[in-house]
Design a protein around this motif. Sequence first.
Motif, PDB file in Angstrom:
ATOM      1  N   GLN A 191     -23.878  10.399 -11.544  1.00 39.18           N
ATOM      2  CA  GLN A 191     -23.049   9.524 -12.378  1.00 39.18           C
ATOM      3  C   GLN A 191     -22.363  10.312 -13.488  1.00 39.18           C
ATOM      4  O   GLN A 191     -21.199  10.083 -13.805  1.00 39.18           O
ATOM      5  CB  GLN A 191     -23.902   8.405 -12.987  1.00 39.18           C
ATOM      6  N   GLY A 195     -18.538  10.622 -13.524  1.00 35.96           N
ATOM      7  CA  GLY A 195     -18.002   9.900 -14.676  1.00 35.96           C
ATOM      8  C   GLY A 195     -17.159  10.770 -15.581  1.00 35.96           C
ATOM      9  O   GLY A 195     -16.297  10.270 -16.295  1.00 35.96           O
ATOM     10  N   ASP A 213     -20.442   7.200 -14.421  1.00 35.73           N
ATOM     11  CA  ASP A 213     -20.422   6.714 -15.794  1.00 35.73           C
ATOM     12  C   ASP A 213     -21.337   7.641 -16.591  1.00 35.73           C
ATOM     13  O   ASP A 213     -22.557   7.635 -16.395  1.00 35.73           O
ATOM     14  CB  ASP A 213     -20.930   5.280 -15.867  1.00 35.73           C
ATOM     15  N   ASN A 216     -24.148   5.861 -18.766  1.00 33.59           N
ATOM     16  CA  ASN A 216     -25.210   5.281 -17.942  1.00 33.59           C
ATOM     17  C   ASN A 216     -26.050   6.360 -17.279  1.00 33.59           C
ATOM     18  O   ASN A 216     -27.285   6.252 -17.197  1.00 33.59           O
ATOM     19  CB  ASN A 216     -24.610   4.371 -16.860  1.00 33.59           C
TER      20      ASN A 216
END
Length: 520
Positions: A191, A195, A213, A216
């Motif tokens: 991520q 991201g 992300d 996250n």
Amino acid sequence: MLLTKSLKKRLSRKEAEELQQKHNSFLMFQNILKWVDVFVYPFLVLFLPHTAQSQTSDFDAIYKTTLDLDFKKSSSLLKQFPEVEIPFGHLYIANLNDVLELIFSENEDRYNQLKQNEDTRLDLISDSEDDSPYKDFVKGEIKLQWAFVKLKFGHTLSGVWSLRNAYKTVQDNIEKNPDFKLHYKTMGLLQVIFGAVPDNQQWILNVLGLEGDVQNGLAHLKSLSKESTPFSVEARLISSMIESYLLEEHDRALEGLNSNTSNHISMAEVYITSLILMKSHNAQAASQMLKEAIERPEPSPLLFEYLLAEALFQGGNYNEAKTHYLVYINRFEGRNQLKDSRMKVAMCEYFLGKNISFKNYWEEAKQTKGATSEADKNADAILEAKSFPNFRLLQIRYAIDGGYYKLASRTINKIDTGKLKFDEVHELTYRKARLSHLTNSYDQALMLYNEVISNTEALSDSYFAPNSYLQMGYIKMEENDNEQAKIYFNKVLEFRKHPYKNSLDSKAKIALAAIDALND
């Protein structure tokens, strides 16, 4: 590439569709591959199981040798003790051993010998009747590790496909086993990587079915680092790297590394900590740690010689730096950092007043084929210029990078500004801004950064203006002036072309997301 009729006849419909999809993915991913390769490099050795709760004495012994990068001994222990209590743990460590050896050695022959082990291990896991969540977790980790190795060795298509497969494997495991926390280590890192891809390239990830992300991903890793699992320290190490390399929060990153209460610091931990120390402008501490590691009875990776040379070079210790660069040049079997090392040896000779050997090494560096590392690309740009660079400005740059601020200040004071070229005057202003910023003279730094950006049109081919905006944004965040910080970060994204566009855009994007998260 459209598949030919003859090739389609030899393939099933499913195989043909998959091959075409792989190729289409490759074409789309080429646009972000250069950025991904630069970003993931520091993370390549972070796939290290840590026995926060001891599993077995056998596992502990293999784990220790793997962490100390003693690949032959670790392989021998795996043959003696082929089973450990963690499901599929023996396959995980065996794969880790191969991956770390290839990453540190960059030996093409060894890669060709070991690459088939990926499919062999994945088949063994798939054929197992064990239905625990560890099954897909280890499969995802193996795919991810080999994705990075393939990218490092230039096998782009298979590397991209392995990266996608790792993501899909972990995604499926999360759906089947939502309470199994370890899969958030793999997914957390993926991520963050995806991201941080700049906004104008996110569409490529969407086509591939990949989502990212940074906030996250980092939250997942931090959460896992607090759990009593064999992988908690690994998650903490990855979190520290992200905080340093992407968020520029070096102090917080170093705090995350100070939890090892053992008297023994593994070679892998030395590598990771020294990288973060150098990123946080503390090359002196990094050099001490690397020297101690190289002097140990057990062998250390040759990469340590290069990193130590870099730290010494930044501090102006040119004779000692040259010695370690030459060890790396003469013994390393890969390609990365060799061009940069030869250029730095030439610069050592220059600063030592050895003009003949300087010219010989400089020419040797020019003839060296560059590799994919950021250091080699930067060296190539310097070496291929029409004239020699201003070595005093380079000396200032490297001294600031290493945290040798007194050396940088002394060198600045020695420069006759009346003899500088137009672009060199602006570079000196930028270096002064960085020095003021890093020594916490924020008002002075802001004034100098503003002077740099007021000459944006004249600096169109450099990164000085966009990075000045980025650093001004960080200063305003530090001063809790988030609205002004957002203006500066958005200015970074407006630049269409410069040498570090992907990297600076990603940092600006992450900073903007962090500010938005505070306002939610």
